[in-house]
Design a protein around this motif. Structure first.
Motif, short mmCIF file in Angstrom:
data_model
loop_
_atom_site.label_atom_id
_atom_site.label_comp_id
_atom_site.label_asym_id
_atom_site.label_seq_id
_atom_site.Cartn_x
_atom_site.Cartn_y
_atom_site.Cartn_z
N GLN A 59 8.73 19.01 14.79
CA GLN A 59 7.60 19.69 15.40
C GLN A 59 7.56 21.17 15.00
O GLN A 59 6.48 21.72 14.73
CB GLN A 59 7.67 19.58 16.92
N ILE A 60 8.71 21.81 14.95
CA ILE A 60 8.75 23.23 14.57
C ILE A 60 8.27 23.41 13.14
O ILE A 60 7.44 24.28 12.85
CB ILE A 60 10.18 23.79 14.76
N VAL A 61 8.77 22.57 12.24
CA VAL A 61 8.37 22.67 10.83
C VAL A 61 6.88 22.36 10.69
O VAL A 61 6.16 23.03 9.94
CB VAL A 61 9.24 21.73 9.97
N LYS A 62 6.41 21.37 11.40
CA LYS A 62 4.99 21.02 11.35
C LYS A 62 4.12 22.15 11.88
O LYS A 62 3.06 22.46 11.31
CB LYS A 62 4.75 19.75 12.16
N ASN A 63 4.54 22.81 12.97
CA ASN A 63 3.79 23.93 13.52
C ASN A 63 3.67 25.08 12.53
O ASN A 63 2.61 25.69 12.40
CB ASN A 63 4.42 24.42 14.82
N VAL A 64 4.75 25.38 11.85
CA VAL A 64 4.71 26.47 10.88
C VAL A 64 3.84 26.08 9.68
O VAL A 64 3.03 26.88 9.20
CB VAL A 64 6.12 26.87 10.42
N ALA A 65 4.00 24.84 9.20
CA ALA A 65 3.23 24.40 8.04
C ALA A 65 1.74 24.34 8.36
O ALA A 65 0.90 24.68 7.51
CB ALA A 65 3.73 23.03 7.57
N ALA A 66 1.37 23.92 9.56
CA ALA A 66 -0.04 23.75 9.90
C ALA A 66 -0.67 25.01 10.49
O ALA A 66 -1.78 25.38 10.11
CB ALA A 66 -0.19 22.59 10.89
N ASP A 67 0.05 25.68 11.42
CA ASP A 67 -0.55 26.80 12.16
C ASP A 67 0.05 28.15 11.82
O ASP A 67 -0.48 29.17 12.25
CB ASP A 67 -0.40 26.56 13.67
N GLY A 68 1.19 28.17 11.14
CA GLY A 68 1.83 29.43 10.82
C GLY A 68 2.60 30.04 11.98
O GLY A 68 2.89 31.23 11.97
N ILE A 69 2.93 29.24 12.99
CA ILE A 69 3.63 29.75 14.17
C ILE A 69 5.01 29.10 14.25
O ILE A 69 5.12 27.88 14.32
CB ILE A 69 2.84 29.44 15.46
N PRO B 4 13.06 25.79 3.82
CA PRO B 4 12.99 24.73 2.80
C PRO B 4 12.24 23.49 3.30
O PRO B 4 11.52 22.85 2.53
CB PRO B 4 14.46 24.40 2.51
N ALA B 5 12.39 23.16 4.58
CA ALA B 5 11.66 22.02 5.12
C ALA B 5 10.16 22.31 5.18
O ALA B 5 9.34 21.43 4.89
CB ALA B 5 12.19 21.69 6.52
#
Length: 108
Positions: free
Chosen positions: A43-53, A78-79
Motif C-alpha cells: 500500500q505504501i509503495v502504491k500510494n507513492v507510485a500513484a499519488d506521490g505521498i 526501488p519498489a
C-alpha cells in the motif's frame, strides 16, 4: 596450491549465490502467503507510485505517516521504481526483496 584455493573460494561464493537464488525464487509467487506487513508495504509503495505521498492511506485523501514502519525509503524507492516500470503486483515486491537478498550475498 594457493591458486587452486582461490579458484575454489570463488566457485564456492558463486555456488552459494546460485543456491540462494534458487531457494529464494522457488515458488516465490505462492509461498509464503501474503502477510499483513507485506500488504502494508504494498500500500505504501502504491500510494507513492500513484499519488506521490509516502504514507499509509486510512481513508480517501487521508494519509498517515510512517512512524510505525520498520523500513524506510532505501527499500521503498526501488519498489516504487519497479511499480512505475512494470505495474503493481505483490510478486514484484517479492522480486525486489529477492534482489536485495542476492545483492547482500554478493557484497558479503
Amino acid at each position: 596450491m594457493s591458486c587452486l584455493r582461490a579458484v575454489w573460494n570463488q566457485y564456492r561464493v558463486w555456488l552459494l549465490f546460485l543456491l540462494a537464488a534458487f531457494v529464494s525464487l522457488f515458488c516465490f509467487a505462492t509461498s509464503p502467503a501474503s502477510w499483513f506487513d507485506e500488504g502494508m508495504y504494498y500500500q505504501i509503495v502504491k500510494n507513492v507510485a500513484a499519488d506521490g505521498i509516502l504514507g499509509i492511506q486510512l481513508a480517501p485523501g487521508q494519509y498517515e505517516g510512517l512512524s510505525l514502519i520498520s523500513i524506510g525509503y532505501p527499500v521503498f524507492y526501488p519498489a516504487i521504481l519497479s511499480f512505475w516500470l512494470f505495474g503493481e503486483s505483490v510478486i514484484l515486491l517479492r522480486l525486489v526483496a529477492i534482489l536485495f537478498l542476492l545483492g547482500f550475498i554478493l557484497v558479503f
